[in-house]
Design a protein around this motif. Sequence first.
Motif, mmCIF file in Angstrom:
data_model
loop_
_atom_site.group_PDB
_atom_site.id
_atom_site.type_symbol
_atom_site.label_atom_id
_atom_site.label_comp_id
_atom_site.label_asym_id
_atom_site.label_seq_id
_atom_site.Cartn_x
_atom_site.Cartn_y
_atom_site.Cartn_z
ATOM 1 N N GLU A 28 25.741 16.232 44.845
ATOM 2 C CA GLU A 28 27.178 16.449 44.624
ATOM 3 C C GLU A 28 27.933 16.506 45.946
ATOM 4 O O GLU A 28 28.992 15.892 46.101
ATOM 5 C CB GLU A 28 27.387 17.753 43.843
ATOM 6 C CG GLU A 28 27.191 17.611 42.352
ATOM 7 C CD GLU A 28 27.711 18.814 41.586
ATOM 8 O OE1 GLU A 28 28.689 18.670 40.839
ATOM 9 O OE2 GLU A 28 27.118 19.904 41.746
ATOM 10 N N ASN A 29 27.394 17.240 46.919
ATOM 11 C CA ASN A 29 28.053 17.355 48.224
ATOM 12 C C ASN A 29 28.125 16.001 48.921
ATOM 13 O O ASN A 29 29.128 15.681 49.575
ATOM 14 C CB ASN A 29 27.318 18.361 49.097
ATOM 15 C CG ASN A 29 27.428 19.782 48.546
ATOM 16 O OD1 ASN A 29 28.380 20.105 47.836
ATOM 17 N ND2 ASN A 29 26.457 20.624 48.863
ATOM 18 N N PHE A 30 27.079 15.202 48.762
ATOM 19 C CA PHE A 30 27.046 13.879 49.393
ATOM 20 C C PHE A 30 28.152 12.987 48.812
ATOM 21 O O PHE A 30 28.864 12.300 49.545
ATOM 22 C CB PHE A 30 25.679 13.245 49.171
ATOM 23 C CG PHE A 30 25.637 11.769 49.469
ATOM 24 C CD1 PHE A 30 25.672 11.306 50.773
ATOM 25 C CD2 PHE A 30 25.572 10.838 48.432
ATOM 26 C CE1 PHE A 30 25.646 9.947 51.044
ATOM 27 C CE2 PHE A 30 25.527 9.476 48.693
ATOM 28 C CZ PHE A 30 25.574 9.036 49.998
ATOM 29 N N SER A 31 28.295 13.006 47.480
ATOM 30 C CA SER A 31 29.316 12.153 46.851
ATOM 31 C C SER A 31 30.724 12.583 47.263
ATOM 32 O O SER A 31 31.643 11.767 47.297
ATOM 33 C CB SER A 31 29.169 12.188 45.323
ATOM 34 O OG SER A 31 29.368 13.495 44.829
ATOM 35 N N LYS A 32 30.907 13.874 47.597
ATOM 36 C CA LYS A 32 32.222 14.352 48.034
ATOM 37 C C LYS A 32 32.544 13.887 49.451
ATOM 38 O O LYS A 32 33.701 13.723 49.815
ATOM 39 C CB LYS A 32 32.282 15.873 47.965
ATOM 40 C CG LYS A 32 32.248 16.424 46.534
ATOM 41 C CD LYS A 32 32.177 17.940 46.533
ATOM 42 C CE LYS A 32 32.072 18.487 45.106
ATOM 43 N NZ LYS A 32 31.913 19.958 45.092
ATOM 44 N N LYS A 33 31.467 13.678 50.259
ATOM 45 C CA LYS A 33 31.689 13.241 51.648
ATOM 46 C C LYS A 33 32.175 11.804 51.715
ATOM 47 O O LYS A 33 32.912 11.424 52.618
ATOM 48 C CB LYS A 33 30.386 13.361 52.445
ATOM 49 C CG LYS A 33 29.927 14.782 52.685
ATOM 50 C CD LYS A 33 28.612 14.769 53.459
ATOM 51 C CE LYS A 33 28.071 16.183 53.650
ATOM 52 N NZ LYS A 33 26.752 16.162 54.332
ATOM 53 N N LYS B 191 27.890 15.791 37.888
ATOM 54 C CA LYS B 191 28.599 17.007 37.456
ATOM 55 C C LYS B 191 28.296 17.317 35.983
ATOM 56 O O LYS B 191 28.032 18.468 35.610
ATOM 57 C CB LYS B 191 30.101 16.821 37.660
ATOM 58 C CG LYS B 191 30.923 18.051 37.269
ATOM 59 C CD LYS B 191 32.410 17.801 37.480
ATOM 60 C CE LYS B 191 33.218 19.033 37.074
ATOM 61 N NZ LYS B 191 34.692 18.808 37.242
ATOM 62 N N SER C 187 29.411 10.779 40.932
ATOM 63 C CA SER C 187 29.927 12.150 40.989
ATOM 64 C C SER C 187 30.149 12.714 39.588
ATOM 65 O O SER C 187 29.787 13.862 39.292
ATOM 66 C CB SER C 187 31.243 12.171 41.781
ATOM 67 O OG SER C 187 31.778 13.476 41.819
ATOM 68 N N ASN D 62 22.809 19.945 43.865
ATOM 69 C CA ASN D 62 24.006 20.328 44.626
ATOM 70 C C ASN D 62 24.165 19.476 45.886
ATOM 71 O O ASN D 62 25.279 19.190 46.324
ATOM 72 C CB ASN D 62 23.971 21.818 44.970
ATOM 73 C CG ASN D 62 22.813 22.158 45.891
ATOM 74 O OD1 ASN D 62 21.742 21.560 45.805
ATOM 75 N ND2 ASN D 62 23.018 23.118 46.766
ATOM 76 N N GLU D 63 23.028 19.012 46.467
ATOM 77 C CA GLU D 63 23.121 18.166 47.657
ATOM 78 C C GLU D 63 23.655 16.781 47.301
ATOM 79 O O GLU D 63 24.377 16.156 48.084
ATOM 80 C CB GLU D 63 21.750 18.065 48.338
ATOM 81 C CG GLU D 63 21.285 19.377 48.953
ATOM 82 C CD GLU D 63 20.031 19.205 49.813
ATOM 83 O OE1 GLU D 63 19.697 18.054 50.130
ATOM 84 O OE2 GLU D 63 19.411 20.224 50.155
ATOM 85 N N ILE E 44 21.116 11.755 52.237
ATOM 86 C CA ILE E 44 21.559 12.940 51.488
ATOM 87 C C ILE E 44 20.941 14.211 52.051
ATOM 88 O O ILE E 44 21.632 15.173 52.372
ATOM 89 C CB ILE E 44 21.220 12.780 49.995
ATOM 90 C CG1 ILE E 44 22.014 11.614 49.410
ATOM 91 C CG2 ILE E 44 21.530 14.059 49.229
ATOM 92 C CD1 ILE E 44 21.631 11.270 47.995
ATOM 93 N N ASN E 45 19.602 14.237 52.145
ATOM 94 C CA ASN E 45 18.969 15.481 52.631
ATOM 95 C C ASN E 45 17.866 15.234 53.656
ATOM 96 O O ASN E 45 17.046 16.104 53.899
ATOM 97 C CB ASN E 45 18.420 16.290 51.450
ATOM 98 C CG ASN E 45 17.171 15.663 50.850
ATOM 99 O OD1 ASN E 45 16.923 14.479 51.037
ATOM 100 N ND2 ASN E 45 16.391 16.454 50.144
#
Length: 784
Positions: free
Chosen positions: A775-780, A495, A491, A772-773, A759-760
Amino acid sequence: MNKAIDPIEQKIKQWKENLAELGKRNRLLHFQKDQKSTTEIPIPAAEIFEKLVIQEKSISLNNLTTDDTENLIINKNLTALYKDARETFEQKGVNVLFIALGTLKWNFKEKPREEIISPIILIPIELDKPPRKKEYSLLSTDESIFINPALTLKLKYDYGIILDEEINIDKDLDYQKLLDRVSQHQDISKRINNNNWKIEDTTYLALFERKKVSMIKDLEYLQEAGTKINNPILLGLANNRKLYESSIPKIIPPENLDECILPSSALQVLEADSSQQQVIEAAISGMSFIVQGPPGTGKSQTIVNLIAELIGQNKKVLVVAEKPVALQVVFDRLNKSGLEEAIINFSNQDIGKKKNFAKYLKNYRKDYEQIYEELDLNYIFYELTSSRQRLNQHSTMLHQKWQPIGKSTFELYGELLRLQRECSYEIRFTFRNINEWSYIQLAQAKNLIDKLIQFYPFIKCQQKTVWQQSNLTTLNSQKREEIYEGIDKLSQHIKLVRETGDELAILLSQQTSQTLEELEFIVNAGHHIANFPLEKRRHQKQGEFENVFVQTTGFIDIPKVPKFWISNSNIKLLWDLLSELENDYNLEQEYSNNLASKYRNSFFSQNLRTVLSICRGWGIFRWFSPKYWENKRKILNYRKSKRYCSDKNLINDLEKAVKIQKIKSKLRDNNYRPRLAFENFFIGDKPDFFSIKIALLWFDELIKYQLSKKSISELIYSENSRRELINALDKLNWQKNLKEINNEFEILRDYFDYPEKMINGSNSYFNKIPINEIENFSKKLPTS
């Protein structure tokens, strides 16, 4: 002759015409002694032949003349020849360096008035040079000397002159005899006597390639052999495929390999999948074919396995390749597989020499016989056969239909996956003739239904997190911390590269990068601009003027690339202007070096154009004119040597001197196009060719990035913008961060079969997935 041979005869004729190239482009025919790849050796040809061929001694090439300037020119040419010959040998494994003894001045039949010069006797040699020194000596190689094959072919095709090319080491080992073989030939001698042709006793060191001529010789040998051209492969190449197709053995389908090939008969030393093993079996059966595939598909590995198979069948194998590097890859793999005693590496220069070959062959044979012993492998083959049989049976049983449900295990797995995908909780069973079932059958059916309860969470989709796709069976505290740490680092790095990548995109006037692959392109463009060619670096210690310059301009370094290059990016024109500048400058240097050894400096300060005009006006009876002797004496007074000099040589020297003055005047002219293009690179009247080429190469690559001209100029010629770019690149530290991201994805692969799929939903590698995908995956994922 058999009619079946007619097509191949016609095809061979066509092949020979395509390969011949018996025109001006062939240096073995149209030899130009003033080319860079050629230098004349001022040693008699007979002496060269005696030392190199008969005595097999080396010949020193240091200080061949009393003229230091000529020695420098010879040494410079030797350095170029040494580098080119070495590079060709390393890339292709072929020696292209020869001593050419004797030349024939003659003419092609189609152009009788045009004089052609061709070398006669060629001796393969190599240049020896001590490390860090420019002292060269000639050494003969193990290759045989020969008469120019291209010359013999052209004489045969144009004039029907047949020259004996065979050189008998015992009878013909004499330079004059070999030269007489050409000069005393009936047809050649007649043309020499008519003053049409001429043989000169010369010695040149030059680069020649003769591969295609050798191929023509092989084709002629096939024609003379007659019956050998009935080979099915040759007939197939000549579009007569009937015999070839009838000789093609049957190929074993991949699915039948295990049934047809016993483990005891397979001698592969490396792993091979079914497609690779199919290739090996086809080759063993005698089939001729081409194997193609992208890098990394196992072609070299298949070659190694094939060699091992053929060695096991007591066959001889010859492996050839265009480049030595390819041979080295195969040799290294054979070496690691323990087959080095059975391999002779001819690409090794020591082994390839004739004098060493017999010794190496004897040692190889001795070592090979010592390691040979009978081994009892029946037990190993029994275990391998049994294991392979069980694996194949597993596939068969997976598709076998089971009663009473009439479905295979494979179909049942499919049903379970469908239920999971559709989140269907209702399972219906259809039983036929249940009233006829025995008690045992009913008990078995009940037992199977009871076991179905374990699939309930799987079918009902009760797992809601990404861990559902994990291959973990247990999760202890240590492993949990390791996963959380990897996710947290991923992450952070994602970033960082996204934020810094946005800064770079603004500096370069580019759109924001969507993927790591797009960001890498912008990073490479930024590094390329940051590393643009500069004038010499200025330091504070250089003096007051430099300090004032730095304070007023803001530049620590002066950009050497002119601004108009950026605004008018015609790179082809710039390369053409550089070529023009190099031709003019090299011609001036060549003439200057040549005349500097003959004339004093004051000679070049005269009005040489007027002097040349006077000399060109000398007539046939000039010797009776006092004016002639007076003018000639004035010119001779400028010569360093008082030896006799003919009028023709004087006029030639004057013409060169006039050209020197003309070129120097052109180089000083501010309207001279190359001067306008490369003004920043001139040191007085001397162009800095190295800096020009560095700048052009940099500019050539810059154009590929297709960046905004305005942003490029700003980043190059503004110290503040340049500093921002360098700071952004340093902050990003692209290679380090990309490596870290890759390592973190490798950690995820230890716990998830394919994290990119999660991831996607695609099979793309992580550098092609939108940032961005990621990043969103690491937040999940949980991070604590």
